[in-house]
Scaffold this active site. Sequence first.
Site, PDB file in Angstrom:
ATOM      1  N   SER A  69       0.797  -1.221   0.000  1.00 13.58           N
ATOM      2  CA  SER A  69       0.000   0.000   0.000  1.00 13.58           C
ATOM      3  C   SER A  69       0.831   1.273   0.000  1.00 13.58           C
ATOM      4  O   SER A  69       0.405   2.283  -0.554  1.00 13.58           O
ATOM      5  CB  SER A  69      -0.965  -0.003   1.182  1.00 13.58           C
ATOM      6  OG  SER A  69      -0.293  -0.303   2.380  1.00 13.58           O
ATOM      7  N   HIS A 109      -5.140  -3.218  -3.063  1.00 14.12           N
ATOM      8  CA  HIS A 109      -4.693  -2.234  -4.063  1.00 14.12           C
ATOM      9  C   HIS A 109      -4.485  -2.858  -5.438  1.00 14.12           C
ATOM     10  O   HIS A 109      -4.093  -2.165  -6.376  1.00 14.12           O
ATOM     11  CB  HIS A 109      -3.404  -1.551  -3.598  1.00 14.12           C
ATOM     12  CG  HIS A 109      -3.579  -0.774  -2.338  1.00 14.12           C
ATOM     13  ND1 HIS A 109      -3.998   0.536  -2.322  1.00 14.12           N
ATOM     14  CD2 HIS A 109      -3.441  -1.150  -1.035  1.00 14.12           C
ATOM     15  CE1 HIS A 109      -4.085   0.946  -1.070  1.00 14.12           C
ATOM     16  NE2 HIS A 109      -3.755  -0.056  -0.267  1.00 14.12           N
ATOM     17  N   LYS A 156     -11.441   1.151  -2.288  1.00 15.00           N
ATOM     18  CA  LYS A 156     -10.493   1.697  -3.266  1.00 15.00           C
ATOM     19  C   LYS A 156     -11.177   1.694  -4.641  1.00 15.00           C
ATOM     20  O   LYS A 156     -12.100   2.474  -4.842  1.00 15.00           O
ATOM     21  CB  LYS A 156      -9.199   0.909  -3.185  1.00 15.00           C
ATOM     22  CG  LYS A 156      -8.795   0.813  -1.693  1.00 15.00           C
ATOM     23  CD  LYS A 156      -7.444   0.430  -1.382  1.00 15.00           C
ATOM     24  CE  LYS A 156      -7.250   0.158   0.100  1.00 15.00           C
ATOM     25  NZ  LYS A 156      -7.475   1.304   0.988  1.00 15.00           N
TER      26      LYS A 156
HETATM   27  N1  PMP Z   1      -5.376  -4.060   3.269  1.00 13.10           N
HETATM   28  C1  PMP Z   1      -4.666  -3.078   2.670  1.00 13.10           C
HETATM   29  C2  PMP Z   1      -3.427  -3.449   1.918  1.00 13.10           C
HETATM   30  C3  PMP Z   1      -5.092  -1.749   2.765  1.00 13.10           C
HETATM   31  O1  PMP Z   1      -4.384  -0.777   2.196  1.00 13.10           O
HETATM   32  C4  PMP Z   1      -6.281  -1.450   3.477  1.00 13.10           C
HETATM   33  C5  PMP Z   1      -6.820  -0.040   3.595  1.00 13.10           C
HETATM   34  N2  PMP Z   1      -5.943   0.976   3.535  1.00 13.10           N
HETATM   35  C6  PMP Z   1      -6.970  -2.489   4.095  1.00 13.10           C
HETATM   36  C7  PMP Z   1      -6.492  -3.770   3.961  1.00 13.10           C
HETATM   37  C8  PMP Z   1      -8.218  -2.222   4.898  1.00 13.10           C
HETATM   38  O2  PMP Z   1      -9.255  -1.945   4.072  1.00 13.10           O
HETATM   39  P1  PMP Z   1     -10.515  -1.042   4.524  1.00 13.10           P
HETATM   40  O3  PMP Z   1     -10.172   0.373   4.202  1.00 13.10           O
HETATM   41  O4  PMP Z   1     -11.613  -1.561   3.671  1.00 13.10           O
HETATM   42  O5  PMP Z   1     -10.727  -1.287   5.958  1.00 13.10           O
END
Ligand code: PMP
Length: 415
Positions: free
Chosen positions: A190, A218, A249
């Site tokens: 991320s 992502h 996303k």
């Molecule tokens: N996994 C990754 C790699 C993320 O970047 C994120 C959110 N930034 C999440 C899980 C969690 O997702 P959510 O925003 O739906 O809680």
Amino acid sequence: MPTAIDVFAKVRGHERAEQLRAAREADLLPYFRRLEGPAGPVVEMEGAERIMLGSNNYLGLTADPRVQAAARDALDKYGTGLTGSRLLNGTLDLHLQLEAELAEWMGTEEAIVFSTGHQANVGTLGTILAPGDTVIVDSADHASILDGCLISKAKLRPFKHNRLDRLEKMLQRAVDDGGGVLVVVDGVFSMEGDIAPLERIVELCQAYGARLMVDEAHGAGVLGARGAGASELLGVEDQVDLRMGTFSKSLASCGGFIAGPHEVIDFLRISSRAFLFTASGVPAAVGAALAALRIIRSPEGPELLKRVLDNGEYLSQGLDALGFRVVRGEPAVTPIVPVLVEDDWKAVLLWRALYDAGVYVNVAIHPAVQPGGALLRTSVMATHDRAVLDRALEAFKDVKAKFEAEHGPLPEPAS
Ligand code: PMP
């Protein structure tokens, strides 16, 4: 009578709290900035127009009239909230339809929808792992993966980001641990925006009898011909046991999912605490995610994916040409284009200069990244047009010259 110390005492003078206070005082806090309109390629933020290079709305679908209409229809039909768990009064035909279409998209037997992606990771890892098992994670994995591992009380064996020699060492140790073994990696990391070398990771997991889970937060809605993520792009979908994704996303909403074999998904439905003991996602969120998924899977999808990846490449090359050290997404570019700054304080100052110049980016400082690895995380959408990206690049150029004159050089592009 002796009394307990104040449990709140730790927040007073805490290093984090002090940093927050100092940054607020100097009006340098890059976090909690107020958005005053839709989350588009250019946004209204705190009284000014700013180019949004800090969003995960990769396909720009939050503004799509069909996605908005689906959210509205769901709101009209079911109301604002379900006020209950999926187990009890919180399951709609929309959830079931979405689960069926997500499983089809991922090419798995089944899928289960959680209220957030964070809960999907915590609720899966915390359920499928038990004390006595070993879980092996990349050090750059998302926090929700770590949280799920910690809740499970399985033995945690992290390896340094993308160091597959270290992964293999951990697999050797894990076999000796004597329990079940699960490897969990982000498909696209991320903060760094790089893609996990899944072909080799799959081979290693198979050699040591470990299961593999890939977080496609992502990657889904971005990579692969169907937009099914890094596993699809790298041709290993059949060898990945569990795939996690989020609606926050490319799917333009809020919520998360796990896709995998029937036996595991069904077990999560009756055992996962983060699934059972929380309210189901609001109807509008579920309706929007379903509409966004249908657009991605329609003949329009590939064009949207191409546009966001082309924009990622354009921004990456543009920033590189301006002399910034851009972290290149290997083996392919992603919409995440990180600019390495290294020093935390410099990253915050550079963020502020860009913000004042009309560009919003995300700042990642320790502990989100390794110490000395501070970066500005820029990201593009399919709906950024070239004129807007050129304006952003112009701002980066002006800011760099002034910034370096005042604060010294920024890291140069790696040759
Ligand atoms: N996994 C990754 C790699 C993320 O970047 C994120 C959110 N930034 C999440 C899980 C969690 O997702 P959510 O925003 O739906 O809680």
